[in-house]
Design a protein around this motif. Structure first.
Motif, PDB file in Angstrom:
ATOM      1  N   ARG A 292       0.737  -1.373   0.455  1.00 45.92           N
ATOM      2  CA  ARG A 292      -0.357   0.053   0.536  1.00 45.92           C
ATOM      3  C   ARG A 292       0.391   1.284  -0.359  1.00 45.92           C
ATOM      4  NH1 ARG A 292      -2.906  -3.825   1.812  1.00 45.92           N
ATOM      5  NH2 ARG A 292      -5.065  -3.802   2.328  1.00 45.92           N
ATOM      6  N   PHE A 293       1.909   0.974   0.375  1.00 45.74           N
ATOM      7  CA  PHE A 293       3.108   2.281  -0.208  1.00 45.74           C
ATOM      8  C   PHE A 293       2.977   3.517  -1.018  1.00 45.74           C
ATOM      9  CE2 PHE A 293       6.315   4.410   2.028  1.00 45.74           C
ATOM     10  CZ  PHE A 293       5.978   4.396   3.349  1.00 45.74           C
ATOM     11  N   ASP A 294       3.112   2.765  -1.736  1.00 47.73           N
ATOM     12  CA  ASP A 294       3.823   3.707  -3.072  1.00 47.73           C
ATOM     13  C   ASP A 294       2.103   4.238  -3.088  1.00 47.73           C
ATOM     14  OD1 ASP A 294       6.251   3.989  -3.026  1.00 47.73           O
ATOM     15  OD2 ASP A 294       6.430   2.656  -4.861  1.00 47.73           O
ATOM     16  N   PRO A 295       1.525   3.280  -3.272  1.00 45.72           N
ATOM     17  CA  PRO A 295      -0.638   3.131  -4.189  1.00 45.72           C
ATOM     18  C   PRO A 295      -0.984   4.517  -3.064  1.00 45.72           C
ATOM     19  CG  PRO A 295       0.244   1.543  -4.449  1.00 45.72           C
ATOM     20  CD  PRO A 295       1.235   1.941  -3.651  1.00 45.72           C
ATOM     21  N   VAL A 296      -0.304   4.861  -2.057  1.00 40.58           N
ATOM     22  CA  VAL A 296      -1.410   5.398  -0.793  1.00 40.58           C
ATOM     23  C   VAL A 296      -0.526   6.018   0.022  1.00 40.58           C
ATOM     24  CG1 VAL A 296      -3.033   4.710   0.586  1.00 40.58           C
ATOM     25  CG2 VAL A 296      -3.666   3.816  -1.428  1.00 40.58           C
ATOM     26  N   ASP A 316      12.119  -2.886  -2.040  1.00 38.75           N
ATOM     27  CA  ASP A 316      10.864  -3.319  -3.463  1.00 38.75           C
ATOM     28  C   ASP A 316      10.764  -5.153  -4.269  1.00 38.75           C
ATOM     29  OD1 ASP A 316       8.794  -1.702  -5.351  1.00 38.75           O
ATOM     30  OD2 ASP A 316      10.455  -1.842  -6.844  1.00 38.75           O
ATOM     31  N   LEU A 317      12.422  -5.192  -3.844  1.00 40.00           N
ATOM     32  CA  LEU A 317      12.336  -6.762  -5.374  1.00 40.00           C
ATOM     33  C   LEU A 317      11.327  -7.585  -4.206  1.00 40.00           C
ATOM     34  CD1 LEU A 317      14.420  -7.811  -6.806  1.00 40.00           C
ATOM     35  CD2 LEU A 317      16.043  -7.671  -5.588  1.00 40.00           C
ATOM     36  N   TRP A 318      11.850  -7.359  -2.488  1.00 36.15           N
ATOM     37  CA  TRP A 318      10.908  -8.560  -1.605  1.00 36.15           C
ATOM     38  C   TRP A 318       9.758  -8.521  -1.783  1.00 36.15           C
ATOM     39  CZ3 TRP A 318       6.857  -7.060   1.807  1.00 36.15           C
ATOM     40  CH2 TRP A 318       7.237  -7.259   2.948  1.00 36.15           C
ATOM     41  N   LEU A 319       9.221  -7.004  -2.172  1.00 34.44           N
ATOM     42  CA  LEU A 319       7.118  -6.848  -2.475  1.00 34.44           C
ATOM     43  C   LEU A 319       7.362  -7.422  -3.850  1.00 34.44           C
ATOM     44  CD1 LEU A 319       5.242  -5.566  -2.009  1.00 34.44           C
ATOM     45  CD2 LEU A 319       5.684  -3.540  -3.186  1.00 34.44           C
ATOM     46  N   ARG A 320       7.670  -7.185  -4.546  1.00 35.65           N
ATOM     47  CA  ARG A 320       7.729  -7.752  -6.345  1.00 35.65           C
ATOM     48  C   ARG A 320       7.832  -9.149  -6.325  1.00 35.65           C
ATOM     49  NH1 ARG A 320      11.165  -5.311 -10.122  1.00 35.65           N
ATOM     50  NH2 ARG A 320      12.471  -4.354  -8.286  1.00 35.65           N
ATOM     51  N   ASN A 321       8.674  -9.563  -5.287  1.00 31.36           N
ATOM     52  CA  ASN A 321       8.725 -11.435  -5.222  1.00 31.36           C
ATOM     53  C   ASN A 321       7.146 -11.835  -4.614  1.00 31.36           C
ATOM     54  OD1 ASN A 321       9.509 -13.909  -5.464  1.00 31.36           O
ATOM     55  ND2 ASN A 321      10.380 -13.957  -3.909  1.00 31.36           N
ATOM     56  N   LEU A 322       7.074 -11.914  -3.902  1.00 26.70           N
ATOM     57  CA  LEU A 322       5.827 -12.022  -3.205  1.00 26.70           C
ATOM     58  C   LEU A 322       4.798 -11.226  -4.341  1.00 26.70           C
ATOM     59  CD1 LEU A 322       6.400 -11.137   1.069  1.00 26.70           C
ATOM     60  CD2 LEU A 322       6.360 -13.523   0.093  1.00 26.70           C
ATOM     61  N   TYR A 323       4.400 -10.509  -4.903  1.00 23.80           N
ATOM     62  CA  TYR A 323       3.536  -9.830  -5.260  1.00 23.80           C
ATOM     63  C   TYR A 323       2.822 -11.019  -6.981  1.00 23.80           C
ATOM     64  CZ  TYR A 323       0.217  -7.554  -7.997  1.00 23.80           C
ATOM     65  OH  TYR A 323      -1.202  -7.333  -8.369  1.00 23.80           O
ATOM     66  N   TRP A 324       4.190 -10.935  -7.709  1.00 24.36           N
ATOM     67  CA  TRP A 324       4.380 -11.658  -8.573  1.00 24.36           C
ATOM     68  C   TRP A 324       4.522 -13.123  -8.823  1.00 24.36           C
ATOM     69  CZ3 TRP A 324       2.172  -8.883 -12.092  1.00 24.36           C
ATOM     70  CH2 TRP A 324       2.020  -7.499 -12.762  1.00 24.36           C
ATOM     71  N   ASN A 325       5.619 -13.548  -7.311  1.00 29.20           N
ATOM     72  CA  ASN A 325       5.572 -15.372  -8.001  1.00 29.20           C
ATOM     73  C   ASN A 325       4.811 -15.981  -6.791  1.00 29.20           C
ATOM     74  OD1 ASN A 325       7.598 -15.017  -9.789  1.00 29.20           O
ATOM     75  ND2 ASN A 325       9.314 -14.432  -8.096  1.00 29.20           N
ATOM     76  N   PRO A 361       3.287   2.017 -13.261  1.00 27.52           N
ATOM     77  CA  PRO A 361       2.188   0.997 -13.063  1.00 27.52           C
ATOM     78  C   PRO A 361       2.233   1.251 -11.433  1.00 27.52           C
ATOM     79  CG  PRO A 361       4.391   0.084 -13.359  1.00 27.52           C
ATOM     80  CD  PRO A 361       4.849   1.433 -13.755  1.00 27.52           C
ATOM     81  N   VAL A 362       1.568   0.810 -10.766  1.00 26.48           N
ATOM     82  CA  VAL A 362       0.653   0.136  -9.436  1.00 26.48           C
ATOM     83  C   VAL A 362       1.914  -0.293  -8.710  1.00 26.48           C
ATOM     84  CG1 VAL A 362      -0.722  -1.328  -9.358  1.00 26.48           C
ATOM     85  CG2 VAL A 362      -1.014   0.195  -7.560  1.00 26.48           C
ATOM     86  N   ILE A 363       2.128  -1.099  -9.593  1.00 26.49           N
ATOM     87  CA  ILE A 363       3.310  -2.263  -8.605  1.00 26.49           C
ATOM     88  C   ILE A 363       4.454  -2.522  -9.723  1.00 26.49           C
ATOM     89  CG2 ILE A 363       2.388  -3.894  -9.259  1.00 26.49           C
ATOM     90  CD1 ILE A 363       3.916  -5.385  -6.768  1.00 26.49           C
TER      91      ILE A 363
END
Ligand SMILES: N[C@@H](CCC(=O)N[C@@H](CS)C(=O)NCC(=O)O)C(=O)O
Length: 366
Positions: A292-296, A316-325, A361-363
């Motif tokens: 939620r950090f960057d979007p809100v 950010d890498l940790w976040l994207r890994n959880l989200y996309w994988n 993009p939002v992420i």
């Protein structure tokens, strides 16, 4: 109770969060709340970071066919959270399984155009939320009054509801996720689900230690920054949030470098977690705040000393890994509910209720 005024301490302008009221558990040895399939129901908001924890845990533990879910409308008004109205036809259509998303059974609000022409009264079944599948109530408050007619605190989500005794088992997310993780529902899950223990005994003290400072300084820290009612309190809180993001960045950098030297760069990403190269409750409790950090939080809660994507490469890498994988993270994340809820439900913070279009993009992609 949509406004932050109710929570703020008038004397020094700082934000104080109320304690949850229902604190029971589900266990074979409990006198009332025994484990069973289909007996318990989760009431959530897809915008709420505390409820988000429970949805991720439910998905990771394979409980999507064991515990049902109803999702409130993203707009929280002066009477609190509401469901989509149950009407003949619309209500019946909303009962279909696709409310809970694709085959995985994870509640997943379809992607839509989040802002254009959308008002707080928007009623898009399965998009803006769901009906209350059990009682066709209009409000979350009705559940609280059903559980306790004298209830006089906030009507918060998440709520873990017992359909048999028709009461609230627990409304504290940190405890609901421990109930889900405890294994009491394991016998009812699909045998194909790989059992994951998010709080392994040998890591529990480390998990508890990280959880405690992450809760106070980051999960709740962003609220203390955003709901501060004096410049002095705001500056103290926002600085504190970023000091602790720095601490997280440092932990993840150490873990990532260690993983790169052990497994090589390609595989290191799959080992990037807060503790011990494995996904634990500590990651799970941090994720709803970071996503939620960057979007809100950057604009709405004025946490704008930096974005995550620009200032904290490891987080950010940790976040994207959880989200996309990991589908349990991705499919329970609704950027529409997140953006629309915060920007339209806090009139003291954003009086006109305009929803910023970015970030785009939002992420970031992986
Ligand atoms: N301690 C609770 C906090 C839950 C909470 O504060 N939820 C907010 C939404 S993010 C809520 O429902 N607020 C409604 C209100 O205050 O009226 C938990 O972690 O479960």
């Amino acid at each position: 109770m949509s406004d932050n005024k109710k929570w703020a301490n008038a004397e020094d302008g700082s934000f104080k969060r109320q304690a949850s009221s229902f604190r029971d558990t589900v266990s074979p040895s409990h006198a009332i709340f025994k484990p069973a399939k289909g007996r318990y129901w989760l009431y959530v908001s897809l915008a709420c970071p505390w409820a988000h924890r429970t949805l991720i845990t439910r998905a990771l533990k394979g409980l999507t066919s064991v515990i049902g879910v109803s999702v409130v409308h993203w707009s929280m008004d002066t009477k609190g959270w509401r469901f989509l109205p149950y009407e003949s036809g619309a209500g019946a259509a909303n009962k279909s399984d696709d409310v809970f998303g694709p085959a995985s059974g994870i509640p997943c609000v379809p992607k839509s155009n989040p802002t254009a022409g959308i008002t707080n009264d928007s009623v898009r079944y399965g998009i803006d939320g769901t009906i209350d599948h059990n009682y066709h109530f209009n409000r979350i408050s009705e559940l609280y009054y059903k559980a306790n007619p004298d209830y006089n605190a906030r009507f918060t989500v998440p709520v873990l509801w017992d359909l048999e005794t028709e009461t609230i088992v627990n409304n504290e997310s940190s405890e609901i996720i421990r109930i889900f993780n405890s294994g009491v529902f394991d016998e009812f899950t699909d045998s194909k689900v790989t059992q994951i223990d998010l709080v392994p005994k040998q890591l529990q003290s480390q998990i508890d230690e990280i959880n405690s400072w992450v809760y106070d300084n980051i999960n709740n820290g962003v609220y203390k920054s955003g709901f501060a009612e004096s410049q002095q309190v705001y500056e103290k809180e926002v600085t504190n949030v970023f000091d602790h993001l720095q601490k997280l960045e440092h932990i993840l950098k150490i873990n990532y470098d260690a993983a790169v030297s052990k497994y090589g760069e390609k595989e290191a990403l799959s080992k990037l977690f807060l503790i011990n190269e494995q996904l634990t409750e500590a990651d799970l409790r941090l994720y709803p705040t970071i996503v939620r950090f960057d979007p809100v939080y950057v604009q709405h809660f004025k946490c704008n000393l930096s974005t995550i994507r620009d200032g904290f490469k490891m987080i950010d890498l940790w976040l994207r890994n959880l989200y996309w994988n990991n589908a349990a993270f991705r499919e329970t994340t609704s950027f529409d509910h997140i953006k629309l809820h915060y920007t339209r439900s806090h009139p003291r913070v954003n009086p006109l209720g305009l929803t910023p279009l970015g970030p785009i993009p939002v992420i970031l992609p992986l």
